[in-house]
Design a protein around this motif. Structure first.
Motif, PDB file in Angstrom:
ATOM      1  N   ARG A 225       0.896  -1.170   0.013  1.00  0.00           N
ATOM      2  CA  ARG A 225      -0.022   0.047  -0.025  1.00  0.00           C
ATOM      3  C   ARG A 225       0.893   1.287  -0.007  1.00  0.00           C
ATOM      4  O   ARG A 225       0.535   2.144  -0.732  1.00  0.00           O
ATOM      5  CB  ARG A 225      -0.778  -0.020   1.188  1.00  0.00           C
ATOM      6  CG  ARG A 225      -1.768   1.099   1.115  1.00  0.00           C
ATOM      7  CD  ARG A 225      -3.158   0.760   2.167  1.00  0.00           C
ATOM      8  NE  ARG A 225      -3.943   1.888   1.955  1.00  0.00           N
ATOM      9  CZ  ARG A 225      -4.384   2.788   2.779  1.00  0.00           C
ATOM     10  NH1 ARG A 225      -3.836   2.481   3.930  1.00  0.00           N
ATOM     11  NH2 ARG A 225      -4.997   3.782   2.562  1.00  0.00           N
ATOM     12  N   ALA A 226       1.922   1.202   0.985  1.00  0.00           N
ATOM     13  CA  ALA A 226       2.850   2.407   1.041  1.00  0.00           C
ATOM     14  C   ALA A 226       3.398   2.703  -0.613  1.00  0.00           C
ATOM     15  O   ALA A 226       3.365   3.736  -0.941  1.00  0.00           O
ATOM     16  CB  ALA A 226       3.957   2.288   1.844  1.00  0.00           C
ATOM     17  N   LEU A 227       3.785   1.501  -1.231  1.00  0.00           N
ATOM     18  CA  LEU A 227       4.607   1.808  -2.457  1.00  0.00           C
ATOM     19  C   LEU A 227       3.464   2.185  -3.480  1.00  0.00           C
ATOM     20  O   LEU A 227       3.654   2.892  -4.614  1.00  0.00           O
ATOM     21  CB  LEU A 227       5.231   0.413  -2.920  1.00  0.00           C
ATOM     22  CG  LEU A 227       6.450   0.296  -2.307  1.00  0.00           C
ATOM     23  CD1 LEU A 227       6.953  -1.145  -2.415  1.00  0.00           C
ATOM     24  CD2 LEU A 227       7.270   1.173  -2.783  1.00  0.00           C
ATOM     25  N   ARG A 228       2.386   1.890  -3.543  1.00  0.00           N
ATOM     26  CA  ARG A 228       1.080   2.171  -4.263  1.00  0.00           C
ATOM     27  C   ARG A 228       1.045   4.008  -4.235  1.00  0.00           C
ATOM     28  O   ARG A 228       0.667   4.394  -5.163  1.00  0.00           O
ATOM     29  CB  ARG A 228      -0.336   1.530  -3.978  1.00  0.00           C
ATOM     30  CG  ARG A 228      -0.255   0.105  -4.739  1.00  0.00           C
ATOM     31  CD  ARG A 228      -1.816  -0.468  -4.805  1.00  0.00           C
ATOM     32  NE  ARG A 228      -2.325  -0.489  -3.768  1.00  0.00           N
ATOM     33  CZ  ARG A 228      -2.388  -1.281  -2.568  1.00  0.00           C
ATOM     34  NH1 ARG A 228      -1.601  -2.436  -2.706  1.00  0.00           N
ATOM     35  NH2 ARG A 228      -3.163  -1.336  -1.584  1.00  0.00           N
ATOM     36  N   LEU A 229       0.935   4.300  -3.060  1.00  0.00           N
ATOM     37  CA  LEU A 229       0.740   5.600  -2.645  1.00  0.00           C
ATOM     38  C   LEU A 229       1.772   6.405  -3.049  1.00  0.00           C
ATOM     39  O   LEU A 229       1.555   7.563  -3.453  1.00  0.00           O
ATOM     40  CB  LEU A 229       0.447   5.811  -1.047  1.00  0.00           C
ATOM     41  CG  LEU A 229      -0.902   5.153  -0.604  1.00  0.00           C
ATOM     42  CD1 LEU A 229      -0.838   5.179   0.938  1.00  0.00           C
ATOM     43  CD2 LEU A 229      -1.995   6.272  -1.220  1.00  0.00           C
ATOM     44  N   ASN A 230       3.177   5.947  -2.930  1.00  0.00           N
ATOM     45  CA  ASN A 230       4.255   6.721  -3.226  1.00  0.00           C
ATOM     46  C   ASN A 230       5.302   5.653  -3.637  1.00  0.00           C
ATOM     47  O   ASN A 230       5.958   5.004  -2.823  1.00  0.00           O
ATOM     48  CB  ASN A 230       4.993   7.571  -2.082  1.00  0.00           C
ATOM     49  CG  ASN A 230       6.352   8.358  -2.488  1.00  0.00           C
ATOM     50  OD1 ASN A 230       6.494   8.296  -3.837  1.00  0.00           O
ATOM     51  ND2 ASN A 230       6.763   9.043  -1.648  1.00  0.00           N
ATOM     52  N   PRO A 231       5.569   5.338  -5.005  1.00  0.00           N
ATOM     53  CA  PRO A 231       6.487   4.403  -5.492  1.00  0.00           C
ATOM     54  C   PRO A 231       7.909   4.566  -5.286  1.00  0.00           C
ATOM     55  O   PRO A 231       8.735   3.706  -5.063  1.00  0.00           O
ATOM     56  CB  PRO A 231       6.189   4.483  -6.805  1.00  0.00           C
ATOM     57  CG  PRO A 231       4.991   4.836  -7.320  1.00  0.00           C
ATOM     58  CD  PRO A 231       4.631   5.949  -6.302  1.00  0.00           C
ATOM     59  N   ALA A 232       8.194   5.912  -4.852  1.00  0.00           N
ATOM     60  CA  ALA A 232       9.500   6.486  -4.347  1.00  0.00           C
ATOM     61  C   ALA A 232       9.679   6.479  -2.999  1.00  0.00           C
ATOM     62  O   ALA A 232      10.659   6.948  -2.505  1.00  0.00           O
ATOM     63  CB  ALA A 232      10.006   7.547  -4.999  1.00  0.00           C
ATOM     64  N   VAL A 233       8.920   5.791  -1.941  1.00  0.00           N
ATOM     65  CA  VAL A 233       9.027   5.681  -0.840  1.00  0.00           C
ATOM     66  C   VAL A 233      10.460   5.158  -0.252  1.00  0.00           C
ATOM     67  O   VAL A 233      10.961   4.323  -0.675  1.00  0.00           O
ATOM     68  CB  VAL A 233       8.122   5.217  -0.153  1.00  0.00           C
ATOM     69  CG1 VAL A 233       8.055   3.473  -0.154  1.00  0.00           C
ATOM     70  CG2 VAL A 233       8.134   5.122   1.524  1.00  0.00           C
TER      71      VAL A 233
END
Length: 102
Positions: A74-82
């Motif tokens: 989910r974090a990567l869907r929200l921000n692929p560059a996390v």
């Protein structure tokens, strides 16, 4: 929410993992789309999974890994560059593969 997320980081740094998890979860309750806190909680759940596996608690370890995978996805869907997200995703996938999960 930021104070709770920051306390999570502090508690994690002090190896007070249950308190860190509580703060991260509260921060996400307040701001459900905070990808940084999701990533931090995912990393914490990965740590918990590894600890449980060492104790022989495979069911608990698998559950923690599944939650970690969901959080980092989910974090990567929200921000692929996390920051650190891709590495964390890979570590979770490796742990799941080692335990025979899909």
């Amino acid at each position: 929410y930021q104070a709770h997320a920051n306390l999570g980081v502090v508690f994690e740094g002090l190896a007070e993992y249950e308190r860190a998890e509580s703060r991260y979860r509260h921060a996400l309750h307040l701001v459900p789309d905070d990808w940084t806190t999701m990533k931090n909680l995912a990393a914490l759940r990965l740590r918990a999974a590894r600890a449980e596996a060492q104790r022989g608690n495979e069911g608990v370890a698998r559950s923690a890994l599944e939650e970690s995978r969901q959080l980092v996805d989910r974090a990567l869907r929200l921000n692929p560059a996390v920051p650190g997200g891709a590495q964390l995703w890979q570590a979770v996938q490796q742990e799941l593969s080692a335990r025979g999960a899909k």
